[in-house]
Design an enzyme around this catalytic site. Structure first.
Site, PDB file in Angstrom:
ATOM      1  N   TYR A 162      -8.972  -6.903  13.230  1.00 40.54           N
ATOM      2  CA  TYR A 162      -8.406  -6.316  12.020  1.00 40.54           C
ATOM      3  C   TYR A 162      -8.378  -7.340  10.880  1.00 40.54           C
ATOM      4  O   TYR A 162      -8.068  -8.514  11.080  1.00 40.54           O
ATOM      5  CB  TYR A 162      -6.975  -5.819  12.271  1.00 40.54           C
ATOM      6  N   GLU A 206     -20.580  21.368 -14.288  1.00 39.53           N
ATOM      7  CA  GLU A 206     -20.898  20.045 -14.837  1.00 39.53           C
ATOM      8  C   GLU A 206     -19.981  18.977 -14.233  1.00 39.53           C
ATOM      9  O   GLU A 206     -20.429  17.893 -13.856  1.00 39.53           O
ATOM     10  CB  GLU A 206     -20.738  20.045 -16.359  1.00 39.53           C
ATOM     11  N   GLN A 251      -7.200  -2.162   4.499  1.00 38.02           N
ATOM     12  CA  GLN A 251      -6.227  -1.380   3.734  1.00 38.02           C
ATOM     13  C   GLN A 251      -6.918  -0.680   2.557  1.00 38.02           C
ATOM     14  O   GLN A 251      -6.445   0.345   2.074  1.00 38.02           O
ATOM     15  CB  GLN A 251      -5.114  -2.310   3.229  1.00 38.02           C
ATOM     16  N   LYS A 291     -19.989  28.648 -28.576  1.00 39.82           N
ATOM     17  CA  LYS A 291     -20.262  27.994 -27.300  1.00 39.82           C
ATOM     18  C   LYS A 291     -19.396  28.477 -26.145  1.00 39.82           C
ATOM     19  O   LYS A 291     -18.215  28.719 -26.282  1.00 39.82           O
ATOM     20  CB  LYS A 291     -20.027  26.483 -27.455  1.00 39.82           C
ATOM     21  N   SER A 305     -16.068  25.236 -27.415  1.00 35.31           N
ATOM     22  CA  SER A 305     -16.223  23.999 -28.172  1.00 35.31           C
ATOM     23  C   SER A 305     -15.233  24.027 -29.329  1.00 35.31           C
ATOM     24  O   SER A 305     -14.939  25.086 -29.872  1.00 35.31           O
ATOM     25  CB  SER A 305     -17.653  23.898 -28.694  1.00 35.31           C
ATOM     26  N   SER A 326       0.830  -1.210   0.000  1.00 38.67           N
ATOM     27  CA  SER A 326       0.000   0.000   0.000  1.00 38.67           C
ATOM     28  C   SER A 326       0.862   1.257   0.000  1.00 38.67           C
ATOM     29  O   SER A 326       0.352   2.369  -0.022  1.00 38.67           O
ATOM     30  CB  SER A 326      -0.919   0.007   1.230  1.00 38.67           C
ATOM     31  N   HIS A 367     -41.667  21.890  -9.172  1.00 41.15           N
ATOM     32  CA  HIS A 367     -41.796  21.036 -10.369  1.00 41.15           C
ATOM     33  C   HIS A 367     -41.161  21.692 -11.592  1.00 41.15           C
ATOM     34  O   HIS A 367     -41.567  21.423 -12.719  1.00 41.15           O
ATOM     35  CB  HIS A 367     -43.267  20.706 -10.657  1.00 41.15           C
TER      36      HIS A 367
HETATM   37  N1  ARG Z   1      -1.151  -1.300   5.428  1.00 40.24           N
HETATM   38  C1  ARG Z   1      -2.004  -1.857   6.411  1.00 40.24           C
HETATM   39  C2  ARG Z   1      -3.372  -1.189   6.369  1.00 40.24           C
HETATM   40  O1  ARG Z   1      -3.486  -0.197   5.758  1.00 40.24           O
HETATM   41  C3  ARG Z   1      -1.401  -1.678   7.760  1.00 40.24           C
HETATM   42  C4  ARG Z   1      -1.857  -2.656   8.776  1.00 40.24           C
HETATM   43  C5  ARG Z   1      -1.351  -3.990   8.411  1.00 40.24           C
HETATM   44  N2  ARG Z   1      -1.551  -4.923   9.459  1.00 40.24           N
HETATM   45  C6  ARG Z   1      -1.380  -6.209   9.255  1.00 40.24           C
HETATM   46  N3  ARG Z   1      -1.576  -6.986  10.264  1.00 40.24           N
HETATM   47  N4  ARG Z   1      -1.111  -6.704   8.076  1.00 40.24           N
HETATM   48  O2  ARG Z   1      -4.345  -1.648   6.916  1.00 40.24           O
END
Ligand code: ARG
Length: 465
Positions: free
Chosen positions: A325, A298, A330, A291, A285, A31, A164
């Site tokens: 978790y 938009e 992530q 235009k 345009s 990430s 309306h």
């Molecule tokens: N990059 C991970 C996230 O955004 C960090 C936490 C990762 N924890 C783990 N046990 N793999 O969630």
């Protein structure tokens, strides 16, 4: 494990693994290329954690000093664009920790005592989002003030009010704009409310169960300016509802922007011709030389779909996750980041654009004249002369029908012609049938009379100061 080994992600967790991660999996699970934008929060959280570890006697004063020194250098490196982000180190947390260890050795390895990336990332996202919410609050304020300025100048400007999308009753253009100020004011309230739940500390929850080290969680919360400590470790590491409710609040802001955009686009069209937007917010345009297109509203209308989509993404991400978790979480980052970026850009551009609106009062008034916008006023007039409202409604319907067949406005009928519908009608009716008379008559709290609009402008200015 040597420092060099920690810098090599394939061995960052433990010696348990007997083969290196495949390149594809590495890229799939990493990430760092998006979560590196959490770096400031990550360092701030780590410093608060280290300070507390030292205060509790878990970390020596020397190690604490080394960590502070290392983090200061890392901060410099990142700010100068010299920090080398490594895919092998998966995410922002491991990248910074590995560099710290490179810089200060064993003290860097001790930083993670009593902590997990699970409570670390939850803390980082909260710290980051808190400061973004504060910026959004400022931007919402600026947009409201820009709209209040235009509203003040147009407290008397007559606009056909629609229901309306049919002409209904005249309203002040300023009153119409202040409706959006109300929406953005509620958005700001919502953001402030969400902030309270964002501003709670997960650190100390560790992986999921808490930790056996005598951490002082309250102290870390105080250092980080957080209002409370998350009271359940399982919830602390897995909760993302703060991100979801932020996204919901952001989606609502964008929906409000989108409604305003739709009106700006309509008003700028040749069929309405009520306003003009400054050239710098429009494009031409490539084929039609005449235009001038309202691209900014938009696009904002379009981008509202994207932010609503992120809300759906985040809420679906949460559904079905068992405690505690999971790596699913992530996936909270990209939608959250994009929501914040889109929202901030949009608010900035709208505050600027509002200041550059050219109002065309004659066109607005002409349009208001076309739809018998004061028919209700005539009915109210008859009620004041003693007719029950339902009967008055009927009398006026006849008058409007006649006026339509002759393509004349009610106010263009003579007194005799009007009296043919009801003998109670007198010469004072013409003031009632005028657009201005209709506007002035709605002098009630929340109504469109110019005096009310001006009073609201004063209230908003005091509130926004
Ligand atoms: N990059 C991970 C996230 O955004 C960090 C936490 C990762 N924890 C783990 N046990 N793999 O969630």
């Amino acid at each position: 494990m040597s420092d060099n080994q920690l810098a090599n992600k394939s061995q960052a967790w433990s010696a348990l693994f007997s083969e290196p991660m495949s390149e594809l999996v590495k890229r799939y699970t990493a990430s760092v290329f998006f979560d590196k934008r959490l770096w400031k929060a990550d360092i701030e959280g780590s410093l608060a954690h280290a300070e507390m570890l030292a205060a509790q006697g878990i970390l020596s004063a020397e190690d604490h000093a080394a960590i502070q020194r290392g983090m200061a250098q890392i901060r410099e490196e990142i700010e100068a664009g010299r920090f080398e982000w490594k895919l092998d180190l998966e995410d922002v947390h491991l990248n910074i920790e590995a560099r710290l260890t490179e810089l200060v050795g064993l003290a860097g390895k001790r930083l993670h005592t009593g902590r997990s990336r699970n409570d670390q990332v939850a803390t980082d996202v909260r710290l980051w989002l808190r400061s973004e919410i504060d910026e959004i609050a400022v931007l919402l304020n600026a947009l409201q003030l820009a709209l209040v300025d235009v509203a003040e100048k147009n407290a008397e400007t007559i606009l056909p009010g629609f229901t309306h999308l049919q002409v209904a009753q005249p309203v002040a253009f300023g009153h119409h704009l202040l409706a959006y100020v109300e929406m953005f004011a509620r958005d700001a309230e919502r953001m402030a409310d969400v902030r309270r739940r964002v501003n709670r500390l997960p650190l100390g929850a560790a992986a999921l169960a808490g930790t056996s080290y005598p951490l002082d969680r309250e102290r870390v919360a105080r250092t980080l300016g957080m209002e409370a400590v998350c009271q359940n470790s399982l919830d602390a590491v897995s909760d993302r509802d703060f991100a979801i409710e932020f996204s919901a609040a952001a989606a609502l802001v964008m929906v409000h922007v989108s409604r305003l955009s739709e009106e700006l686009i309509l008003w700028m069209s040749q069929s309405f011709g009520f306003i003009d937007l400054a050239d710098r917010f429009c494009t031409g345009s490539s084929i039609m030389p005449q235009k001038k297109n309202p691209d900014v509203p938009e696009l904002a209308r379009g981008k509202s779909g994207r932010v609503v989509g992120h809300l759906m993404g985040l809420i679906t991400l949460m559904k079905g996750q068992p405690l505690a978790y999971n790596k699913d979480n992530q996936e909270d980052k990209e939608p959250l980041f994009d929501t914040v970026d889109t929202l901030k850009d949009t608010l900035r551009i709208f505050a600027e654009m509002a200041a550059g609106i050219t109002v065309k009062p004659e066109a607005m008034e002409r349009a208001a004249m076309r739809g018998y916008a004061t028919a209700t006023d005539l009915a109210d007039y008859l009620v004041k002369k003693g007719l029950p409202f339902r009967d008055a409604h009927e009398v006026v319907a006849h008058a409007v029908k006649t006026a339509i067949t002759q393509a004349r406005d009610l106010s263009a009928l003579s007194l005799e012609e009007l009296q043919a519908f009801d003998a109670r009608i007198e010469a004072d009716v013409f003031e009632v049938l005028s657009l201005r008379g209709s506007l002035n008559a709605r002098n009630i709290l929340g109504g469109t009379a110019p005096d009310q609009v001006r009073a609201q402008v004063v209230r908003h200015r005091a509130r926004l100061a």
